[in-house]
Design an enzyme around this catalytic site. Structure first.
Site, short mmCIF file in Angstrom:
data_model
loop_
_atom_site.label_atom_id
_atom_site.label_comp_id
_atom_site.label_asym_id
_atom_site.label_seq_id
_atom_site.Cartn_x
_atom_site.Cartn_y
_atom_site.Cartn_z
N THR A 1 -25.25 69.13 75.40
CA THR A 1 -26.01 70.34 75.03
C THR A 1 -25.10 71.28 74.03
O THR A 1 -24.11 71.49 74.31
CB THR A 1 -26.13 71.38 76.26
OG1 THR A 1 -26.87 70.36 77.38
CG2 THR A 1 -26.90 72.39 76.29
N LEU A 2 -25.56 71.69 72.84
CA LEU A 2 -25.22 72.36 72.04
C LEU A 2 -25.39 73.78 71.94
O LEU A 2 -24.60 74.59 71.24
CB LEU A 2 -25.35 71.49 70.50
CG LEU A 2 -25.00 70.24 70.34
CD1 LEU A 2 -25.37 69.99 68.98
CD2 LEU A 2 -23.68 69.98 70.63
#
Length: 245
Positions: free
Chosen positions: A23-24
């Site tokens: 998850t960025l």
């Protein structure tokens, strides 16, 4: 396109690149949580907004949950990661109850557990995108602490996450005192949430308050703060600000 990986046995496995993604950026997020100790226990407040990016998409997201018999957890940041943390805590509380030894996890134990979880995920470069506030009371001892998404943690008489760290903490330092009544503490939290509403684009005026005492916990129904937008600074915010449009 697929990547080739060598497993411990020396054989090649075919895995998609998506298997190693992280998850960025958080998608649906909640803003500040503010909490204080008062004479009889702990009070915690948050609004009920959920933002999809910069759009205030959801208006009834509850971000405070009871944990076991003695604690309440509040979270800012990614809502889905908060739900994952609650799943971890449900398993922890269930495992503790299975011992049936008359003891139960207190707020300090839960806080220490959350410290380890957040720091562990940070070390895997797959953090849970939340800042957490954990308040509780057990055996007459009040406990209030927070932990960030990378495992930074501390205890204090009052804590705040998100914009609250910058806008609410100065108010709390000036006006908080140890023997505050319930009414005084609620009034102070409402003042902090109102300041955050005026200055944080992700905040809304619908808030919720949680209380923890020796007798147990109570999470009150959400209610709306009364607002006033007629301040001259709001009518012409660029006045006196050099370089603004």
């Amino acid at each position: 396109m697929e990547n080739m990986f060598v497993n411990p046995s020396g054989e090649c496995d075919s895995k998609s690149a998506a298997d190693s993604e992280r998850t960025l950026y958080p998608y649906v997020t909640g803003t500040s949580v503010v909490a204080v100790k008062y004479k009889d226990g702990i009070l915690m407040a948050s609004d009920t907004g959920g933002s999809y990016g910069s759009t205030l998409r959801y208006k009834s997201v509850e971000r405070m949950k009871a944990i076991g018999k003695h604690s309440v957890l509040g979270a800012s940041g990614e809502i889905s990661d908060f739900q994952e943390i609650l799943r971890y805590l449900d398993e922890l509380i269930l495992y503790d109850n299975m011992w049936d030894d008359g003891n139960s996890l207190g707020p300090k134990e839960v806080h220490n557990y959350l410290n380890r979880v957040m720091y562990n995920r940070r070390n895997k470069f797959n953090p849970l995108w939340n800042s957490l506030v954990l308040g509780g009371m057990k055996n007459g001892q009040k406990y209030l602490g927070m932990v960030s998404m990378i495992g930074v943690h501390f205890e204090d008489n009052h804590v705040a996450t998100g914009f609250g760290n910058h806008l609410a903490r100065p108010i709390l330092r000036d006006e908080w005192h140890e023997d505050m009544s319930f009414e005084e503490a609620v009034k102070l939290l409402e003042k902090c949430m109102l300041v955050l509403l005026y200055r944080d684009r992700s905040a809304i005026n619908k808030i919720q308050i949680a209380q923890v005492t020796e007798a147990g916990f109570k999470i009150f129904q959400p209610y709306a703060l009364k607002t006033f937008w007629g301040f001259s600074a709001f009518e012409n915010p660029s006045k006196g600000a050099v370089g603004t449009w």
